[in-house]
Design a protein around this motif. Structure first.
Motif, PDB file in Angstrom:
ATOM      1  N   GLN A   1       3.682   0.612  -7.415  1.00 18.49           N
ATOM      2  CA  GLN A   1       5.119   0.588  -6.716  1.00 18.49           C
ATOM      3  C   GLN A   1       5.330   1.757  -6.031  1.00 18.49           C
ATOM      4  OE1 GLN A   1       4.751  -0.160  -9.942  1.00 18.49           O
ATOM      5  NE2 GLN A   1       4.858  -2.409 -10.126  1.00 18.49           N
ATOM      6  N   ASP A   2       5.639   2.882  -6.830  1.00 21.92           N
ATOM      7  CA  ASP A   2       5.444   4.113  -6.031  1.00 21.92           C
ATOM      8  C   ASP A   2       4.362   4.248  -4.989  1.00 21.92           C
ATOM      9  OD1 ASP A   2       7.738   4.825  -7.562  1.00 21.92           O
ATOM     10  OD2 ASP A   2       6.385   6.186  -8.970  1.00 21.92           O
ATOM     11  N   LYS A   3       3.312   4.058  -4.867  1.00 22.53           N
ATOM     12  CA  LYS A   3       2.275   4.237  -3.876  1.00 22.53           C
ATOM     13  C   LYS A   3       2.533   3.430  -2.726  1.00 22.53           C
ATOM     14  CE  LYS A   3      -2.620   3.689  -3.069  1.00 22.53           C
ATOM     15  NZ  LYS A   3      -3.993   3.247  -3.677  1.00 22.53           N
ATOM     16  N   LYS A   4       3.133   2.033  -2.850  1.00 27.88           N
ATOM     17  CA  LYS A   4       3.597   1.352  -1.757  1.00 27.88           C
ATOM     18  C   LYS A   4       4.811   1.996  -1.153  1.00 27.88           C
ATOM     19  CE  LYS A   4       5.540  -3.400  -0.502  1.00 27.88           C
ATOM     20  NZ  LYS A   4       5.828  -4.487  -1.054  1.00 27.88           N
ATOM     21  N   ARG A   5       5.575   2.609  -1.813  1.00 28.61           N
ATOM     22  CA  ARG A   5       6.749   3.055  -1.120  1.00 28.61           C
ATOM     23  C   ARG A   5       6.287   4.320  -0.580  1.00 28.61           C
ATOM     24  NH1 ARG A   5       9.341   7.325  -2.838  1.00 28.61           N
ATOM     25  NH2 ARG A   5       8.824   7.016  -4.983  1.00 28.61           N
ATOM     26  N   LYS A   6       5.524   5.116  -0.913  1.00 30.26           N
ATOM     27  CA  LYS A   6       5.220   6.389  -0.610  1.00 30.26           C
ATOM     28  C   LYS A   6       4.351   6.221   0.735  1.00 30.26           C
ATOM     29  CE  LYS A   6       5.422   8.946  -4.719  1.00 30.26           C
ATOM     30  NZ  LYS A   6       4.828   9.611  -5.748  1.00 30.26           N
TER      31      LYS A   6
ATOM     32  N   PHE B   1      -0.884  11.082  -3.187  1.00 33.78           N
ATOM     33  CA  PHE B   1      -0.129  10.511  -4.453  1.00 33.78           C
ATOM     34  C   PHE B   1      -0.942   9.462  -4.680  1.00 33.78           C
ATOM     35  CE2 PHE B   1       0.924   7.633  -1.051  1.00 33.78           C
ATOM     36  CZ  PHE B   1       1.310   8.333   0.066  1.00 33.78           C
TER      37      PHE B   1
ATOM     38  N   SER C   1      -0.332   7.530  -8.187  1.00 35.48           N
ATOM     39  CA  SER C   1       1.017   6.897  -8.386  1.00 35.48           C
ATOM     40  C   SER C   1       1.024   5.492  -8.888  1.00 35.48           C
ATOM     41  CB  SER C   1       1.685   6.768  -7.152  1.00 35.48           C
ATOM     42  OG  SER C   1       1.958   8.292  -6.470  1.00 35.48           O
ATOM     43  N   SER C   2       2.066   5.052  -9.397  1.00 34.69           N
ATOM     44  CA  SER C   2       2.004   3.731  -9.992  1.00 34.69           C
ATOM     45  C   SER C   2       2.099   2.992  -8.753  1.00 34.69           C
ATOM     46  CB  SER C   2       3.308   3.246 -10.588  1.00 34.69           C
ATOM     47  OG  SER C   2       4.557   3.206  -9.768  1.00 34.69           O
TER      48      SER C   2
ATOM     49  N   ASP D   1       6.564   4.983   3.796  1.00 31.93           N
ATOM     50  CA  ASP D   1       7.344   6.202   3.943  1.00 31.93           C
ATOM     51  C   ASP D   1       6.513   7.014   4.827  1.00 31.93           C
ATOM     52  OD1 ASP D   1       9.581   5.313   2.756  1.00 31.93           O
ATOM     53  OD2 ASP D   1       9.510   6.654   1.083  1.00 31.93           O
TER      54      ASP D   1
END
Length: 186
Positions: free
Chosen positions: A171-176, A165, A168-169, A179
């Motif tokens: 925010q998405d990168k941090k979440r991914k 990823f 990814s943005s 996880d």
């Protein structure tokens, strides 16, 4: 004053775009700096955290292939220890070329000593002190550096931890990432 504000605004947008796109704006400058100093540098390289002193006093003895990434390296092209012989041999020096092949990743803070060569498709671990010839397709590291494993072994050992990823943005990168790390530790 208005023109300066406009220029700053454009530069800020360019930097944000460049960092998000992973084509760091400072890479071009650093590659150009290396070339300007006399280093032979291939295409699609990135140099992070370098300065004019990074490339020693004989930068023309350094050859870097295509698709090479280095962060905060030190290239030493001569052996200053000959200093102790200069009273008897005032003209003495000892030089060596440094060559990095194609498709090589060099971790943070690696030191390359005179006469060193890294083969194609290799990884050099952060903090390594490299002296000598290393074959392509290997992961090397340590002080002094030695072959740790093949890049095929490295890939196999870590493939369950790789993520997909990169674009990814933030925010998405941090979440991914969080996880993925959570899954890897279970």
């Amino acid at each position: 004053m208005r023109i300066v504000s406009k220029i700053i605004s454009i530069l800020e947008k360019l930097l944000v775009y460049s960092f998000h796109d992973s084509s760091y704006i400072f890479e071009v400058y650093n590659v150009n700096l290396a070339r300007k100093r006399g280093v032979t540098v291939g295409n699609h390289c990135r140099f992070i955290s370098i300065s004019a002193g990074t490339f020693s006093t004989e930068p023309y003895l350094i050859e870097i292939g295509n698709h090479v990434s280095v962060t905060n390296p030190t290239f030493i092209t001569h052996d200053g220890a000959v200093w102790i012989f200069r009273n008897e041999h005032p003209e003495i020096d000892l030089f060596g070329k440094i060559k990095i092949g194609n498709n090589v990743f060099v971790g943070y803070g690696v030191t390359f000593l005179p006469g060193s060569e890294i083969g194609d498709n290799s990884i050099v671990a952060a903090g390594a002190v490299v002296k000598g010839l290393f074959p392509g397709g290997t992961v090397i590291g340590g002080v002094p550096a030695k072959v740790i494993c093949s890049i095929a072994d490295y890939f196999e050992k870590n493939k369950h931890r790789f993520t997909h990823f990169r674009n990814s943005s933030p925010q998405d990168k941090k979440r991914k990432i969080l996880d993925a790390l959570e899954r890897c530790t279970k």
